[in-house]
Scaffold this active site. Structure first.
Site, PDB file in Angstrom:
ATOM      1  N   HIS A 108       0.820  -1.208   0.000  1.00  0.00           N
ATOM      2  CA  HIS A 108       0.000   0.000   0.000  1.00  0.00           C
ATOM      3  C   HIS A 108       0.855   1.260   0.000  1.00  0.00           C
ATOM      4  O   HIS A 108       0.515   2.251  -0.674  1.00  0.00           O
ATOM      5  CB  HIS A 108      -0.926   0.002   1.224  1.00  0.00           C
ATOM      6  CG  HIS A 108      -2.198  -0.749   0.990  1.00  0.00           C
ATOM      7  ND1 HIS A 108      -3.206  -0.280   0.179  1.00  0.00           N
ATOM      8  CD2 HIS A 108      -2.605  -1.947   1.462  1.00  0.00           C
ATOM      9  CE1 HIS A 108      -4.208  -1.146   0.170  1.00  0.00           C
ATOM     10  NE2 HIS A 108      -3.869  -2.179   0.932  1.00  0.00           N
TER      11      HIS A 108
ATOM     12  N   ARG B 187       1.974   2.412  -3.367  1.00  0.00           N
ATOM     13  CA  ARG B 187       0.974   3.002  -4.263  1.00  0.00           C
ATOM     14  C   ARG B 187       1.167   4.510  -4.394  1.00  0.00           C
ATOM     15  O   ARG B 187       1.044   5.078  -5.484  1.00  0.00           O
ATOM     16  CB  ARG B 187      -0.437   2.709  -3.730  1.00  0.00           C
ATOM     17  CG  ARG B 187      -0.864   1.269  -3.822  1.00  0.00           C
ATOM     18  CD  ARG B 187      -1.158   0.881  -5.255  1.00  0.00           C
ATOM     19  NE  ARG B 187      -1.857  -0.387  -5.323  1.00  0.00           N
ATOM     20  CZ  ARG B 187      -2.147  -1.010  -6.446  1.00  0.00           C
ATOM     21  NH1 ARG B 187      -1.780  -0.464  -7.600  1.00  0.00           N
ATOM     22  NH2 ARG B 187      -2.786  -2.149  -6.434  1.00  0.00           N
TER      23      ARG B 187
ATOM     24  N   ASP C 292       2.166 -28.305 -22.104  1.00  0.00           N
ATOM     25  CA  ASP C 292       2.900 -27.481 -23.062  1.00  0.00           C
ATOM     26  C   ASP C 292       4.096 -28.268 -23.585  1.00  0.00           C
ATOM     27  O   ASP C 292       4.452 -29.322 -23.035  1.00  0.00           O
ATOM     28  CB  ASP C 292       3.341 -26.151 -22.432  1.00  0.00           C
ATOM     29  CG  ASP C 292       4.326 -26.335 -21.292  1.00  0.00           C
ATOM     30  OD1 ASP C 292       5.440 -26.825 -21.552  1.00  0.00           O
ATOM     31  OD2 ASP C 292       3.994 -25.990 -20.137  1.00  0.00           O
TER      32      ASP C 292
ATOM     33  N   GLY D 270       7.394 -14.300 -10.100  1.00  0.00           N
ATOM     34  CA  GLY D 270       7.386 -15.507  -9.286  1.00  0.00           C
ATOM     35  C   GLY D 270       6.218 -15.556  -8.329  1.00  0.00           C
ATOM     36  O   GLY D 270       6.281 -16.243  -7.304  1.00  0.00           O
ATOM     37  N   LEU D 271       5.147 -14.813  -8.628  1.00  0.00           N
ATOM     38  CA  LEU D 271       3.968 -14.786  -7.756  1.00  0.00           C
ATOM     39  C   LEU D 271       2.760 -15.468  -8.377  1.00  0.00           C
ATOM     40  O   LEU D 271       1.830 -15.850  -7.661  1.00  0.00           O
ATOM     41  CB  LEU D 271       3.605 -13.338  -7.406  1.00  0.00           C
ATOM     42  CG  LEU D 271       4.623 -12.566  -6.563  1.00  0.00           C
ATOM     43  CD1 LEU D 271       4.176 -11.120  -6.402  1.00  0.00           C
ATOM     44  CD2 LEU D 271       4.779 -13.224  -5.203  1.00  0.00           C
ATOM     45  N   GLY D 272       2.749 -15.621  -9.692  1.00  0.00           N
ATOM     46  CA  GLY D 272       1.562 -16.160 -10.371  1.00  0.00           C
ATOM     47  C   GLY D 272       1.213 -17.562  -9.904  1.00  0.00           C
ATOM     48  O   GLY D 272       0.056 -17.854  -9.568  1.00  0.00           O
TER      49      GLY D 272
END
Length: 445
Positions: free
Chosen positions: A229, A232, A369, A401-403
């Site tokens: 936050h 931002r 894939d 590296g968060l997906g």
């Protein structure tokens, strides 16, 4: 019956059985077979008549007195040859038998004894044996008494053990329930025990550990959320200043530099968005449950990524039998979209998305894939936040590296699981298994 008491019972019974056998073997080794002593006591009457009445007769009266005994006793007395008797007497008792002692045969309810060692009773008496049969020998009641005695001892041991283990078992079950709930994400749960409980020290250590873990996780979440936050505001100011700079700049080099700065800001903004999403999932979000058609949800994901996946051959197989499921459609779509984006980064040119059901009725989503695949030793770690197979972290490969971490938490929130396998196409296969109706969803709305 609790498992703790059952195990103790088995252990006690085995210990008593081993002790019984050990006592019998030791007594037999040092003092002789106790059962044979019982049999000798039971056959004492017949032995007494033989030694105190028949054997006291002179050489001409021995057989006469033996025949009188045959008339008054219920036992069967007969004379057999020495060679025949040696074949019937147990090997360990032959020395005793040859000395002229009475040898008891418990199983045959009989005894053997040589008539004479020197042939003084009558001619050839040293080659004959008196075989007494049908004697009142019965060791079964003695064995039953001993067995009953050990059973009583066992029960006297098991009753206090049952009382003791019952309290332990209830305490262990309470700790197991607390551990399960804590593992499911209820970090406020604590074990409640009395100071007099034997497991109270263990419960206290467990509560301390839980409080420490809760504190660390809360600190991590608060830091992640606060930093996200706080970023931002400077990002917004940079975007505003960059827009002013672009409007005032006329130098092409400055415009190029501004465009690069804008790309950096977009990347930073995307990172903050991903961090906030991950933070929300860590805080056990309330899922907006609804019933939706799974195939339609997957098609919407593909339509939304049509531009990103335009250069790939895309195969889809959605079975109609899958039908609907109950869950958070937006969150599930986010998870599948992350998987598709990941496939788009590493696939060489071919992607396949499959929707089926297994024998248990669970919904199976498979994404294949033809990329380089994922090494087996890294398949568990790729679902950790900020973990990337490509360590370069450059803009060409993209991502933070968060997906996959977000995907993993979204699938878990639906009570499902995700795993990685080798794909028949040569790359990686992501397998998502979802229950048609989530069994445990915290804070649903």
């Amino acid at each position: 019956m609790n498992r703790l008491f059952l195990r103790f019972s088995i252990l006690v019974m085995l210990s008593i059985s081993v002790a019984t056998i050990a006592v019998y073997v030791v007594i037999r080794s040092f003092f002789g077979d106790p059962l044979e002593e019982v049999a000798q006591q039971q056959a004492a009457g017949q032995v007494f008549l033989l030694t105190q009445y028949v054997d006291q007769a002179g050489p001409d009266e021995w057989l006469v007195r033996l025949n009188k005994i045959r008339e008054i006793t219920h036992s069967k007395l007969e004379l057999i040859s020495l060679q025949s008797a040696l074949l019937q007497v147990a090997a360990e008792k032959k020395a005793q038998f040859m000395r002229g002692d009475v040898v008891i045969d418990i199983a045959g309810k009989s005894f053997y004894r040589r008539v004479d060692l020197h042939g003084q009773r009558y001619i050839g008496s040293d080659e004959e044996v008196l075989h007494a049969q049908e004697l009142p020998i019965d060791v079964i009641p003695v064995i039953r008494t001993e067995v009953l005695r050990y059973i009583i001892v066992a029960f006297c041991l098991l009753i206090p053990i049952a009382i003791w283990s019952s309290a332990h078992w209830r305490g262990l079950q309470a700790l197991e329930k607390v551990a399960d709930e804590f593992g499911e994400g209820h970090l406020k749960i604590r074990a409640q025990t009395r100071e007099s409980d034997s497991i109270h020290p263990l419960a206290q250590r467990m509560n301390q550990m839980a409080a420490r873990i809760e504190g660390l996780l809360d600190a991590q979440k608060n830091l992640l959320h606060s930093v996200s936050h706080e970023l931002r505001t400077p990002i917004a100011r940079l975007e505003f200043g960059l827009e002013l700079l672009r409007n005032a700049a006329s130098d092409p080099k400055l415009e190029t530099r501004a465009a690069a700065m804008e790309a950096d800001l977009l990347e930073l903004n995307a990172l903050v968005t991903e961090l906030l999403s991950l933070s929300k999932l860590d805080q056990q979000p309330a899922l907006k449950l609804s019933e939706f058609v799974v195939a339609d949800c997957l098609r919407a994901c593909l339509d939304g990524l049509q531009h990103e996946l335009s250069g790939f051959k895309l195969d889809t197989l959605f079975l109609d039998e899958v039908g609907c499921m109950t869950g958070d459609q937006r969150l599930l779509a986010r998870a599948v979209s992350n998987l598709l984006r990941n496939a788009g980064k590493y696939a060489s040119g071919h992607i396949a998305l499959t929707l089926t059901k297994n024998d248990d009725g669970d919904i199976i989503i498979m994404l294949d894939d033809d990329g380089p695949g994922i090494p087996a030793q890294e398949r568990e770690q790729i679902f950790n936040a900020f973990y990337r197979l490509d360590r370069s972290r450059d803009r060409a490969t993209g991502g933070f590296g968060l997906g996959l971490a977000i995907t993993h938490k979204a699938i878990q929130a639906h009570g499902g699981r995700i795993s990685v396998e080798d794909s028949p196409m040569g790359g990686a296969r992501f397998v998502v298994c979802l229950p048609a109706t989530p069994e445990a969803v915290a804070g649903t709305t």
